[in-house]
Design a protein around this motif. Structure first.
Motif, PDB file in Angstrom:
ATOM      1  N   VAL A  47       0.858  -1.175   0.000  1.00 56.85           N
ATOM      2  CA  VAL A  47       0.000   0.000   0.000  1.00 56.85           C
ATOM      3  C   VAL A  47       0.899   1.231   0.000  1.00 56.85           C
ATOM      4  O   VAL A  47       1.679   1.435   0.923  1.00 56.85           O
ATOM      5  CB  VAL A  47      -0.931   0.012   1.226  1.00 56.85           C
ATOM      6  CG1 VAL A  47      -1.760   1.292   1.242  1.00 56.85           C
ATOM      7  CG2 VAL A  47      -1.837  -1.214   1.222  1.00 56.85           C
ATOM      8  N   ILE A  48       0.808   2.021  -1.049  1.00 51.32           N
ATOM      9  CA  ILE A  48       1.615   3.237  -1.160  1.00 51.32           C
ATOM     10  C   ILE A  48       0.730   4.406  -0.762  1.00 51.32           C
ATOM     11  O   ILE A  48      -0.322   4.645  -1.378  1.00 51.32           O
ATOM     12  CB  ILE A  48       2.139   3.421  -2.594  1.00 51.32           C
ATOM     13  CG1 ILE A  48       2.873   2.168  -3.063  1.00 51.32           C
ATOM     14  CG2 ILE A  48       3.033   4.648  -2.682  1.00 51.32           C
ATOM     15  CD1 ILE A  48       4.034   1.745  -2.199  1.00 51.32           C
ATOM     16  N   VAL A  59       1.554   2.564 -10.294  1.00 50.55           N
ATOM     17  CA  VAL A  59       0.364   1.799 -10.672  1.00 50.55           C
ATOM     18  C   VAL A  59       0.170   0.653  -9.691  1.00 50.55           C
ATOM     19  O   VAL A  59      -0.945   0.377  -9.247  1.00 50.55           O
ATOM     20  CB  VAL A  59       0.498   1.255 -12.110  1.00 50.55           C
ATOM     21  CG1 VAL A  59      -0.712   0.415 -12.482  1.00 50.55           C
ATOM     22  CG2 VAL A  59       0.704   2.394 -13.097  1.00 50.55           C
ATOM     23  N   SER A  60       1.264  -0.026  -9.344  1.00 49.86           N
ATOM     24  CA  SER A  60       1.211  -1.121  -8.382  1.00 49.86           C
ATOM     25  C   SER A  60       2.600  -1.329  -7.799  1.00 49.86           C
ATOM     26  O   SER A  60       3.609  -0.948  -8.400  1.00 49.86           O
ATOM     27  CB  SER A  60       0.721  -2.418  -9.037  1.00 49.86           C
ATOM     28  OG  SER A  60       1.652  -2.862 -10.024  1.00 49.86           O
ATOM     29  N   ALA A  61       2.623  -1.941  -6.627  1.00 52.31           N
ATOM     30  CA  ALA A  61       3.891  -2.276  -5.972  1.00 52.31           C
ATOM     31  C   ALA A  61       3.687  -3.541  -5.154  1.00 52.31           C
ATOM     32  O   ALA A  61       2.602  -3.774  -4.606  1.00 52.31           O
ATOM     33  CB  ALA A  61       4.362  -1.128  -5.078  1.00 52.31           C
ATOM     34  N   ALA A  78      12.884  -3.483  -0.510  1.00 55.62           N
ATOM     35  CA  ALA A  78      12.752  -3.781  -1.934  1.00 55.62           C
ATOM     36  C   ALA A  78      11.292  -3.777  -2.359  1.00 55.62           C
ATOM     37  O   ALA A  78      10.399  -4.137  -1.590  1.00 55.62           O
ATOM     38  CB  ALA A  78      13.369  -5.146  -2.236  1.00 55.62           C
ATOM     39  N   ALA A  79      11.059  -3.377  -3.610  1.00 54.82           N
ATOM     40  CA  ALA A  79       9.714  -3.437  -4.176  1.00 54.82           C
ATOM     41  C   ALA A  79       9.808  -3.635  -5.681  1.00 54.82           C
ATOM     42  O   ALA A  79      10.657  -3.031  -6.345  1.00 54.82           O
ATOM     43  CB  ALA A  79       8.935  -2.160  -3.875  1.00 54.82           C
ATOM     44  N   ARG A  80       8.940  -4.492  -6.199  1.00 55.13           N
ATOM     45  CA  ARG A  80       8.728  -4.556  -7.639  1.00 55.13           C
ATOM     46  C   ARG A  80       7.576  -3.616  -7.958  1.00 55.13           C
ATOM     47  O   ARG A  80       6.528  -3.676  -7.315  1.00 55.13           O
ATOM     48  CB  ARG A  80       8.395  -5.971  -8.108  1.00 55.13           C
ATOM     49  CG  ARG A  80       8.258  -6.048  -9.631  1.00 55.13           C
ATOM     50  CD  ARG A  80       7.803  -7.402 -10.140  1.00 55.13           C
ATOM     51  NE  ARG A  80       7.858  -7.430 -11.604  1.00 55.13           N
ATOM     52  CZ  ARG A  80       6.895  -6.977 -12.403  1.00 55.13           C
ATOM     53  NH1 ARG A  80       5.782  -6.473 -11.873  1.00 55.13           N
ATOM     54  NH2 ARG A  80       7.027  -7.016 -13.718  1.00 55.13           N
TER      55      ARG A  80
END
Length: 405
Positions: A47-48, A59-61, A78-80
């Motif tokens: 959740v950003i 858009v998503s993480a 880390a996050a994609r």
């Protein structure tokens, strides 16, 4: 010792990822933590708080629990991500990538950033670094730079890792991706600062070069301190004349095939049959593959290629391809920051003369460039020992050597 000097000292202890892995030893972790990390888990949505809008917005993480064990043990955040890149003249695009920060409290002004532009991995969606647990080898670079106190952004480039058409060797498009990866990093991890450096090799070398040209006008809120381009695919227009003459190297033929397929996917008016003959036409699908399961078929197809299998069939087709490659080339204007360009005179992918010409043109724009033309070196064995010192000096505010004068 100042924070900047600590960064520089740490950088100088790092091996460089330029065809080989960076290995930073990890020690002192407790057995229970080790067992937990070893288990890994499924990625979870993140959740950003403020995903933002426009360039670099999220858009998503999701989490990245299955990075290599030594990276996870180092405590890296880390996050994609999938982020937006609003390219002038094209419109909004969605691009995937990965972003990282060191563990612990950020220094005053936030973590400085390395935006890493990877080399060629292919043109299919599955061939993205973010789809690989090791980031196709770049996880070692992440570990090294985060250990040294840097945040890291790695774009996949448009069309790799996320739906879209990959613009292979389009330096300008990739340059936007490199810049907006920094914005995405700062959106996900607000303790990241505005100072950043671009670093890439091969395809990524051209991307880092383009990001340097675009930075001042496209991202004035960021402070680019410098860009490193190893064996960059700066200007590949020469492929056309070599295809006509039948003098493409064994490495350049397959490279040109990916360029043509990539262009055709983005421009339905491009007729691939104007550029393929013989075994290339017969084996086109096999030549396009980039995943491990297709590697054998691709290698077999490459070995069957004839000298003129990619020769344009008319002057009009040749001119159209030259124009397309020229539009993707750098330089196209003055750079925003100093640059280090290292390349070999025995490169079988990118003729050294093409890089010589691009550098001469860039020097004509007044760029500050440290030029390292290495005798006897090819494409994957360019010596990058000077890179970390050069990057560290830029963050420290040391003037760069200018070989244009």
């Amino acid at each position: 010792m100042t924070t900047t000097r600590r960064w520089l000292a740490a950088l100088l202890l790092l091996p460089l990822l330029s065809g080989c892995a960076v290995v930073v030893p990890v020690a002192g972790q407790v057995q229970g933590a080790l067992a937990a990390v070893l288990r890994g888990s499924d990625p979870q949505p993140m959740v950003i708080a403020d995903p933002g809008t426009g360039s670099g917005s999220i858009v998503s993480a999701e989490t990245m629990p299955n990075l290599p064990i030594q990276v996870r043990l180092s405590g890296v955040n880390a996050a994609r991500v999938v982020y937006r890149s609003v390219q002038p003249g094209v419109g909004e695009r969605e691009v995937s990538g990965t972003v990282f920060t060191p563990s612990g409290e950020a220094p005053e002004g936030g973590w400085p950033v390395i935006s890493y532009a990877h080399g060629t991995t292919g043109i299919e969606q599955a061939c993205a670094p973010s789809r690989s647990a090791s980031l196709l080898g770049a996880s070692a670079l992440v570990q090294g730079y985060t250990t040294a106190g840097f945040a890291v952004a790695i774009t996949d480039y448009e069309g790799l890792g996320h739906p879209g058409n990959h613009a292979y060797l389009d330096n300008i498009t990739a340059g936007y991706d490199v810049i907006d990866a920094v914005r995405a990093l700062r959106t996900v991890f607000p303790d990241v600062g505005t100072q950043w450096a671009a670093f890439g090799g091969s395809q990524g070398g051209g991307a880092a070069w383009a990001a340097n040209e675009l930075a001042d006008s496209y991202a004035p809120e960021l402070d680019l301190v410098g860009a490193v381009a190893l064996a960059p695919g700066a200007n590949m227009v020469g492929l056309v004349d070599k295809a006509i003459a039948g003098t493409l190297t064994d490495d350049q033929g397959p490279l040109l095939q990916w360029v043509l397929e990539s262009l055709a996917r983005r421009d339905p008016a491009l007729n691939l049959d104007d550029y393929r003959s013989g075994e290339a036409a017969q084996d086109w699908a096999a030549l396009t593959g980039c995943t491990p399961d297709k590697a054998g078929a691709r290698e077999d197809a490459v070995n069957r290629l004839g000298d003129k299998d990619f020769a344009p069939k008319s002057d009009a087709a040749a001119d159209a391809l030259r124009r397309a490659l020229a539009a993707m080339a750098v330089p196209q204007g003055p750079a925003s920051a100093p640059m280090l360009v290292a390349y070999g005179d025995a490169d079988t992918y990118i003729d050294a003369a093409w890089t010589d010409a691009a550098l001469e043109q860039a020097c004509g724009y007044g760029d500050v460039i440290t030029i390292d033309r290495q005798a006897g070196r090819g494409h994957g064995d360019v010596n990058g020992d000077a890179v970390n010192q050069w990057i560290g000096d830029r963050f420290a505010g040391v003037p760069a050597q200018n070989d244009c004068t």
